[in-house]
Design a protein around this motif. Structure first.
Motif, PDB file in Angstrom:
ATOM      1  N   ILE A  46    -134.514  16.659  40.255  1.00  0.00           N
ATOM      2  CA  ILE A  46    -134.024  16.952  38.900  1.00  0.00           C
ATOM      3  C   ILE A  46    -132.543  17.336  38.905  1.00  0.00           C
ATOM      4  O   ILE A  46    -131.840  17.142  37.915  1.00  0.00           O
ATOM      5  CB  ILE A  46    -134.869  18.038  38.206  1.00  0.00           C
ATOM      6  N   GLU A  47    -132.064  17.857  40.034  1.00  0.00           N
ATOM      7  CA  GLU A  47    -130.663  18.230  40.120  1.00  0.00           C
ATOM      8  C   GLU A  47    -129.758  17.037  40.398  1.00  0.00           C
ATOM      9  O   GLU A  47    -128.638  16.957  39.901  1.00  0.00           O
ATOM     10  CB  GLU A  47    -130.461  19.282  41.212  1.00  0.00           C
ATOM     11  N   ASN A  48    -130.273  16.086  41.175  1.00  0.00           N
ATOM     12  CA  ASN A  48    -129.426  14.989  41.650  1.00  0.00           C
ATOM     13  C   ASN A  48    -129.777  13.616  41.082  1.00  0.00           C
ATOM     14  O   ASN A  48    -128.934  12.712  41.107  1.00  0.00           O
ATOM     15  CB  ASN A  48    -129.486  14.915  43.181  1.00  0.00           C
ATOM     16  N   HIS A  49    -131.002  13.438  40.589  1.00  0.00           N
ATOM     17  CA  HIS A  49    -131.433  12.114  40.138  1.00  0.00           C
ATOM     18  C   HIS A  49    -132.255  12.223  38.852  1.00  0.00           C
ATOM     19  O   HIS A  49    -133.468  11.951  38.842  1.00  0.00           O
ATOM     20  CB  HIS A  49    -132.241  11.425  41.249  1.00  0.00           C
ATOM     21  N   PRO A  50    -131.606  12.589  37.756  1.00  0.00           N
ATOM     22  CA  PRO A  50    -132.322  12.775  36.490  1.00  0.00           C
ATOM     23  C   PRO A  50    -132.874  11.481  35.900  1.00  0.00           C
ATOM     24  O   PRO A  50    -133.583  11.522  34.885  1.00  0.00           O
ATOM     25  CB  PRO A  50    -131.244  13.381  35.577  1.00  0.00           C
ATOM     26  N   GLU A  51    -132.561  10.345  36.517  1.00  0.00           N
ATOM     27  CA  GLU A  51    -133.087   9.078  36.014  1.00  0.00           C
ATOM     28  C   GLU A  51    -134.596   8.928  36.256  1.00  0.00           C
ATOM     29  O   GLU A  51    -135.234   8.026  35.700  1.00  0.00           O
ATOM     30  CB  GLU A  51    -132.336   7.897  36.650  1.00  0.00           C
ATOM     31  N   TYR A  52    -135.172   9.806  37.083  1.00  0.00           N
ATOM     32  CA  TYR A  52    -136.603   9.711  37.378  1.00  0.00           C
ATOM     33  C   TYR A  52    -137.428  10.550  36.412  1.00  0.00           C
ATOM     34  O   TYR A  52    -137.038  11.677  36.058  1.00  0.00           O
ATOM     35  CB  TYR A  52    -136.892  10.159  38.814  1.00  0.00           C
ATOM     36  N   GLU A  53    -138.566   9.999  35.992  1.00  0.00           N
ATOM     37  CA  GLU A  53    -139.550  10.761  35.225  1.00  0.00           C
ATOM     38  C   GLU A  53    -140.394  11.560  36.212  1.00  0.00           C
ATOM     39  O   GLU A  53    -140.996  10.982  37.120  1.00  0.00           O
ATOM     40  CB  GLU A  53    -140.451   9.833  34.411  1.00  0.00           C
ATOM     41  N   CYS A  54    -140.439  12.863  36.054  1.00  0.00           N
ATOM     42  CA  CYS A  54    -141.179  13.729  36.972  1.00  0.00           C
ATOM     43  C   CYS A  54    -142.408  14.307  36.286  1.00  0.00           C
ATOM     44  O   CYS A  54    -142.322  14.810  35.157  1.00  0.00           O
ATOM     45  CB  CYS A  54    -140.285  14.852  37.481  1.00  0.00           C
ATOM     46  N   VAL A  55    -143.535  14.242  36.981  1.00  0.00           N
ATOM     47  CA  VAL A  55    -144.814  14.714  36.447  1.00  0.00           C
ATOM     48  C   VAL A  55    -145.438  15.662  37.454  1.00  0.00           C
ATOM     49  O   VAL A  55    -145.465  15.368  38.662  1.00  0.00           O
ATOM     50  CB  VAL A  55    -145.774  13.525  36.183  1.00  0.00           C
ATOM     51  N   TRP A  56    -145.939  16.811  36.969  1.00  0.00           N
ATOM     52  CA  TRP A  56    -146.665  17.747  37.836  1.00  0.00           C
ATOM     53  C   TRP A  56    -148.134  17.767  37.457  1.00  0.00           C
ATOM     54  O   TRP A  56    -148.485  17.989  36.296  1.00  0.00           O
ATOM     55  CB  TRP A  56    -146.080  19.166  37.711  1.00  0.00           C
ATOM     56  N   PHE A  57    -149.016  17.529  38.443  1.00  0.00           N
ATOM     57  CA  PHE A  57    -150.453  17.693  38.261  1.00  0.00           C
ATOM     58  C   PHE A  57    -150.807  19.150  38.547  1.00  0.00           C
ATOM     59  O   PHE A  57    -150.500  19.671  39.639  1.00  0.00           O
ATOM     60  CB  PHE A  57    -151.230  16.793  39.213  1.00  0.00           C
ATOM     61  N   LEU A  58    -151.460  19.819  37.592  1.00  0.00           N
ATOM     62  CA  LEU A  58    -151.767  21.239  37.720  1.00  0.00           C
ATOM     63  C   LEU A  58    -153.165  21.543  37.190  1.00  0.00           C
ATOM     64  O   LEU A  58    -153.634  20.898  36.240  1.00  0.00           O
ATOM     65  CB  LEU A  58    -150.750  22.073  36.927  1.00  0.00           C
TER      66      LEU A  58
END
Length: 416
Positions: A46-58
């Motif tokens: 998230i700091e260096n490559h904001p082009e990625y969609e990030c998802v957390w499974f919780l």
């Protein structure tokens, strides 16, 4: 959370949707929390490559997560959609048994620590049947990358998992911060926890013995009487047993460190660690700070539990103590710690922490997301498996795959 049969049916349908090339799924400790190497690698992304969609499974979608990641509750319809369509998965345990890996999906297994206790297929009592062993090998066969902390892990990967794909010789993302001192963060944590500025910090972080209980064998009152003028004591029960033990926090000498999500966050404020057989010993070694191994049940633990990979009394990177009095004596005599244990600490780091460098996340990103550095034979193998799954009848495909896994199980050594 929906009907199980209905969700399985929807999952099959979701696998016909296009793969999201810029989507990364993260999960730590079966969705228990936001922690460990998946969290550290996510923060790098998230700091260096904001082009990625990030998802957390919780397990609990209200779990705090840094940044703007999408939080998805496990075993819901949305969970299965991302399971079917995400390109990348960053895990430290295992994907669910229902997971069907699609061609093009990439799994990065970070592990959640270098093990002292026997692990994987070596744990005969926990993986005792042929069916359980075969299942473990099948799961590991889906990993495209295994992140290793040192030569020991790389050498043991076949023995533990019959793993034959890429080993990333990078060290753990969660340890990157240990190479860079952040005094402001350390001061902030001390203030948040209420730790007096004039006191040194002892962190007690034991492993678990029983899943549903924790016995405090360290004599806290003896520690207070001997050390409270100079130190405070932070207690962090293992996450398996934290709910069964209430830390007797008093805000003066005893502090509850269980609410800090990642144990590495505690290292900068810690002056000396007390542990036992926990894998925290590996990461903490990178700080160069003293450790005391409170092994009050050493004989019983090593003889009657599942076994270990080295003799803690001769190889552990610190002082061995069998009683609280010996723990206190070790802390009171830390001036001679490195004279006595220095060579053993160096040998320990050389054996188990070979690849640690402070830039693990950056190197993993470069190898996996930029260069896609998979060995040619692995690429060919993964594509062949995907094609076979599409064109062969299910029974024939299953038979061929299980035959291959069974041959691997019977092969104790691996020379590739």
């Amino acid at each position: 959370m929906g009907n199980n049969d209905s969700l399985k049916e929807k999952y099959r349908g979701f696998r016909n949707e296009p793969i999201k090339e810029n989507c990364i799924v993260f999960e730590s400790l079966w969705g228990r929390n936001y922690s460990c190497s998946p969290a550290a690698f996510y923060e790098f992304i998230i700091e260096n490559h904001p082009e990625y969609e990030c998802v957390w499974f919780l397990n609990d979608a209200d779990t705090p997560v840094k940044g703007n990641a999408k939080k998805v509750e496990r075993k819901t319809e949305e969970f299965y959609r991302y399971l079917a369509t995400a390109k990348y998965f960053v895990y430290n345990t295992n994907l669910p048994l229902s997971f069907v890996k699609r061609e093009g999906q990439v799994i990065i297994q970070t592990m959640h620590g270098t093990p002292f206790k026997t692990f994987g297929l070596d744990v005969k009592d926990e993986i005792s049947t042929d069916k359980e062993r075969l299942r473990a090998v099948k799961r590991a066969a889906m990993w495209d990358y295994l992140v290793a902390q040192g030569e020991f892990t790389k050498r043991m990967a076949w023995r533990w998992f019959r793993y034959r794909n890429n080993v990333l010789e990078t060290g753990y993302p969660r340890t990157d911060r240990l190479f860079h001192t952040d005094e402001d963060a350390a001061s902030g944590l001390r203030e948040e926890m209420g730790i007096p500025e004039d006191k040194k910090v002892i962190l007690y972080a034991p492993t678990w013995r029983d899943l549903d209980r924790f016995d405090m064998e360290l004599d806290i009152e003896a520690m207070r009487n001997a050390l409270s003028d100079e130190y405070v004591l932070l207690i962090r029960p293992h996450y398996f047993v934290a709910e069964y033990y209430k830390v007797p926090e008093d805000g003066k000498f005893i502090f509850d460190a269980g609410n800090v999500s990642t144990i590495e966050d505690l290292f900068p404020v810690t002056d000396v660690l007390i542990t036992d057989y926990s894998s925290v010993m590996f990461d903490f070694s990178l700080t160069g700070k003293p450790m005391v191994f409170y092994a009050y049940d050493l004989k019983e633990y090593t003889e009657n539990t599942r076994g270990s990979y080295f003799d803690i009394s001769t190889e552990a990177p610190g002082c061995l103590a069998l009683t609280t009095d010996e723990v206190i004596d070790s802390i009171e005599n830390l001036d001679s710690f490195y004279d006595i244990h220095g060579e053993r600490i160096q040998a320990f780091c050389k054996k188990y922490l070979t690849y640690e460098n402070g830039k693990s996340s950056e190197i993993i990103f470069d190898k996996v997301f930029v260069r896609e550095e998979q060995e040619r034979r692995v690429l060919i193998r993964n594509r062949a498996i995907a094609v076979a799954r599409r064109v062969l009848p299910h029974k024939i495909y299953t038979y061929l795959m299980e035959s291959s896994m069974k041959r691997a199980l019977n092969n104790e050594s691996h020379t590739d």
